[in-house]
Design a protein around this motif. Structure first.
Motif, short mmCIF file in Angstrom:
data_model
loop_
_atom_site.label_atom_id
_atom_site.label_comp_id
_atom_site.label_asym_id
_atom_site.label_seq_id
_atom_site.Cartn_x
_atom_site.Cartn_y
_atom_site.Cartn_z
N VAL A 124 42.14 53.26 40.44
CA VAL A 124 42.70 52.05 39.83
C VAL A 124 42.28 50.86 40.69
O VAL A 124 42.63 50.80 41.88
CB VAL A 124 44.23 52.12 39.73
N LEU A 125 41.54 49.94 40.11
CA LEU A 125 41.16 48.72 40.82
C LEU A 125 42.14 47.62 40.47
O LEU A 125 42.30 47.25 39.30
CB LEU A 125 39.73 48.31 40.46
N ASN A 126 42.80 47.10 41.49
CA ASN A 126 43.86 46.12 41.30
C ASN A 126 43.38 44.73 41.71
O ASN A 126 42.42 44.59 42.46
CB ASN A 126 45.08 46.53 42.13
N PHE A 140 47.26 58.41 41.60
CA PHE A 140 46.61 57.14 41.32
C PHE A 140 46.16 56.54 42.64
O PHE A 140 46.99 56.25 43.51
CB PHE A 140 47.56 56.19 40.59
N ALA A 141 44.86 56.37 42.81
CA ALA A 141 44.29 55.77 44.02
C ALA A 141 44.03 54.30 43.76
O ALA A 141 43.14 53.94 42.99
CB ALA A 141 43.00 56.48 44.42
N VAL A 142 44.82 53.43 44.38
CA VAL A 142 44.80 52.01 44.10
C VAL A 142 44.01 51.28 45.19
O VAL A 142 44.26 51.48 46.39
CB VAL A 142 46.23 51.43 44.02
N ALA A 200 32.14 38.05 34.74
CA ALA A 200 32.27 39.39 34.16
C ALA A 200 32.66 40.40 35.23
O ALA A 200 31.91 41.32 35.56
CB ALA A 200 30.98 39.82 33.47
N PRO A 201 33.85 40.25 35.81
CA PRO A 201 34.23 41.08 36.96
C PRO A 201 34.25 42.58 36.66
O PRO A 201 33.83 43.37 37.50
CB PRO A 201 35.61 40.55 37.33
N LYS A 202 34.71 42.97 35.49
CA LYS A 202 34.77 44.41 35.20
C LYS A 202 33.37 45.02 35.18
O LYS A 202 33.15 46.11 35.72
CB LYS A 202 35.45 44.64 33.85
N GLN A 203 32.43 44.30 34.58
CA GLN A 203 31.06 44.83 34.51
C GLN A 203 30.44 44.94 35.90
O GLN A 203 29.82 45.94 36.24
CB GLN A 203 30.20 43.93 33.63
N GLN A 204 30.64 43.92 36.71
CA GLN A 204 30.08 43.95 38.06
C GLN A 204 30.73 45.02 38.92
O GLN A 204 30.05 45.71 39.69
CB GLN A 204 30.23 42.57 38.71
N LEU A 205 32.03 45.18 38.77
CA LEU A 205 32.72 46.22 39.53
C LEU A 205 32.25 47.61 39.09
O LEU A 205 32.04 48.50 39.94
CB LEU A 205 34.23 46.10 39.34
N ALA A 206 32.07 47.79 37.80
CA ALA A 206 31.62 49.09 37.30
C ALA A 206 30.22 49.41 37.81
O ALA A 206 29.93 50.55 38.22
CB ALA A 206 31.65 49.11 35.78
N GLU A 207 29.32 48.42 37.80
CA GLU A 207 27.96 48.65 38.28
C GLU A 207 27.94 48.96 39.77
O GLU A 207 27.23 49.87 40.21
CB GLU A 207 27.10 47.43 37.97
N ALA A 208 28.73 48.21 40.54
CA ALA A 208 28.79 48.46 41.98
C ALA A 208 29.40 49.82 42.27
O ALA A 208 28.95 50.54 43.18
CB ALA A 208 29.59 47.35 42.67
N TRP A 209 30.42 50.19 41.52
CA TRP A 209 31.06 51.48 41.74
C TRP A 209 30.12 52.63 41.40
O TRP A 209 30.08 53.65 42.11
CB TRP A 209 32.33 51.56 40.91
N ASP A 210 29.37 52.49 40.31
CA ASP A 210 28.41 53.53 39.95
C ASP A 210 27.34 53.70 41.02
O ASP A 210 26.82 54.80 41.24
CB ASP A 210 27.75 53.19 38.61
N ARG A 211 27.01 52.60 41.70
CA ARG A 211 25.94 52.67 42.69
C ARG A 211 26.45 53.17 44.04
O ARG A 211 25.77 53.99 44.68
CB ARG A 211 25.31 51.28 42.86
N TYR A 212 27.60 52.70 44.46
CA TYR A 212 28.07 53.00 45.81
C TYR A 212 29.31 53.89 45.85
O TYR A 212 29.69 54.36 46.93
CB TYR A 212 28.38 51.71 46.57
N GLY A 213 29.96 54.09 44.72
CA GLY A 213 31.21 54.83 44.71
C GLY A 213 31.02 56.32 44.95
O GLY A 213 29.88 56.83 45.02
N GLY A 231 35.04 58.19 38.22
CA GLY A 231 35.11 57.06 37.32
C GLY A 231 36.29 56.18 37.63
O GLY A 231 37.24 56.58 38.30
N ILE A 232 36.24 54.95 37.13
CA ILE A 232 37.35 54.01 37.31
C ILE A 232 38.31 54.17 36.12
O ILE A 232 37.92 53.99 34.97
CB ILE A 232 36.85 52.57 37.41
#
Length: 436
Positions: A345-347, A313-315, A357-370, A374-375
């Protein structure tokens, strides 16, 4: 091809002389007076095998691993049955003191052949003592039913980049959730920089259970009973789990050698359904510039734990600082432990740090720069519940059972278990899902 051999101990001159008289399968290239001299000769690359005719009680897992690092197999001469068993447990082939030279030569060839089979011969500096990425020493079969490994345990490693992403909080509560489901759980604090599991759980421990277990493993004395004795019990309302506490001071990191920790984690799988390891943050292959290339490494405990883990698990912290650190850290993890398949795992997910809408914004940013992973889970920030747990030396399951954070951690564990499960599909408890 004749096998070059070095020997230590003047007590068995007849045996050594017999080897020299064979003129064939082995060649004695050097006689040493003590183990330190033998170590120096072996590190120079002169030998492929070492015969310890005197002083075998000084052999440890660390010394054997150092010799294995330079492609040297070890054969020890002893008539003590208990010492034979101990030597076998640390990877040494034992022979009787009065063994015939031809038989001893055959045992030496057997030892060298075993090293070749494991692919460790000639690895030079790539050894577990110096390189935490090397293959761990294999554990031999035990003669007692209690100690016989069944291979049923699994290792979960909780890792995260530098900062305070919440590795220990996640590891402790994963252990608690699994224990509440009826699993036997062992929580291991392998953070060589800032061990804190005992503080989080309110344990007044000064013995450093993991260091104690590593010392026993190094001596070849770690069995199931000894491991259980080194681990402290933690009782919950719905179950209990054991804890191998971390080092009490940062300067004790040298006690967590990679070879010994490998043995500890393998033994831990014999007494627990799940072994949860709280690791350190640093993945650097430290000491590479040291003249002593076989020096102990501070990050060996973290790297070895990640190598042996079935689930990592990468936190990371869900904010503008934590996300870039996690992205860089995952790249370092891939380079250091290529076989790891981390579950992100995003803590501490909260609107104040991310926005609406933090989950949505985090998911979009992760898809772009990650990094393309997957999260796995979003753990909501709940400072009140975390503070209450820390103040009472307890876990979220007990102080805040209705917390969204606690529910997210429980769901995270169940999801990872289900991906490995081979059940028929009906709802079962975590024990049936974890036991394979």
């Amino acid at each position: 091809m004749s096998i070059p051999v070095v020997t230590v101990g003047p007590a068995q001159e007849a045996v050594v002389g017999g080897l020299e008289g064979l003129h064939g399968p082995v060649t004695v290239v050097r006689r040493c007076s003590e183990l330190a001299e033998l170590m120096a000769v072996c590190q120079s690359g002169l030998a492929m095998a070492a015969v310890v005719a005197e002083g075998c009680e000084e052999l440890t897992t660390t010394l054997v691993d150092r010799l294995g690092a330079v492609g040297v197999s070890v054969v020890a001469l002893t008539d003590d049955p208990s010492e034979v068993q101990r030597l076998h447990s640390i990877g040494v082939i034992a022979a009787a003191c009065g063994v015939e030279p031809s038989t001893l030569a055959a045992r030496i060839a057997e030892a060298v052949g075993g090293e070749r089979t494991r692919g460790r011969l000639g690895t030079g500096q790539d050894a577990a003592f110096a390189d935490a990425g090397a293959d761990p020493l294999p554990l031999p079969d035990s003669g007692t039913a209690e100690d016989a490994p069944d291979g049923s345990g699994r290792v979960f490693a909780v890792w995260g980049p530098i900062g305070s992403p919440g590795r220990t909080m996640v590891a402790v509560n994963i252990a608690a959730e699994l224990a509440a489901e009826g699993q036997s759980v062992l929580l291991v604090d392998a953070d060589s920089y800032g061990a804190s599991v005992s503080a989080v759980l309110g344990l007044l421990d000064e013995s450093a259970g993991l260091a104690q277990a590593c010392r026993l493993a190094d001596q070849g004395l770690l069995d199931v009973s000894a491991l259980k004795a080194a681990a402290m019990p933690v009782f919950l309302k719905g179950g209990s789990f054991r804890v191998l506490t971390g080092t009490t001071r940062a300067d004790r990191w040298t006690e967590l050698r990679a070879a010994a920790l490998s043995v500890v984690l393998e033994r831990a799988k014999d007494i627990a359904d799940v072994v949860v390891v709280d690791t350190g943050f640093c993945l650097e292959a430290d000491e590479e510039l040291s003249f002593d290339t076989l020096a102990p490494r501070r990050n060996a405990a973290t790297l070895r734990s990640l190598e042996l883990a079935e689930v990592v698990f990468a936190v990371g912290t869900a904010d503008a600082i934590g996300i870039p650190r996690l992205v860089r850290g995952l790249a370092e993890l891939e380079a250091a432990v290529p076989q790891a398949s981390p579950r992100v795992v995003l803590n501490k997910v909260k609107k104040a740090a991310v926005g609406h809408a933090p989950k949505q914004q985090l998911a979009e940013a992760w898809d772009r720069y990650g990094p393309g992973l997957g999260i796995e889970a979003y753990l909501p920030a709940d400072p009140a519940a975390c503070d209450a747990a820390l103040l009472s030396g307890s876990v979220l399951l007990e102080v805040a059972p209705e917390s969204e954070l606690r529910a997210a951690i429980a769901k995270l564990v169940c999801a990872s278990v289900q991906q490995k499960s081979h059940s028929s599909g009906r709802t079962t408890r975590a024990r049936r899902l974890l036991k394979r």
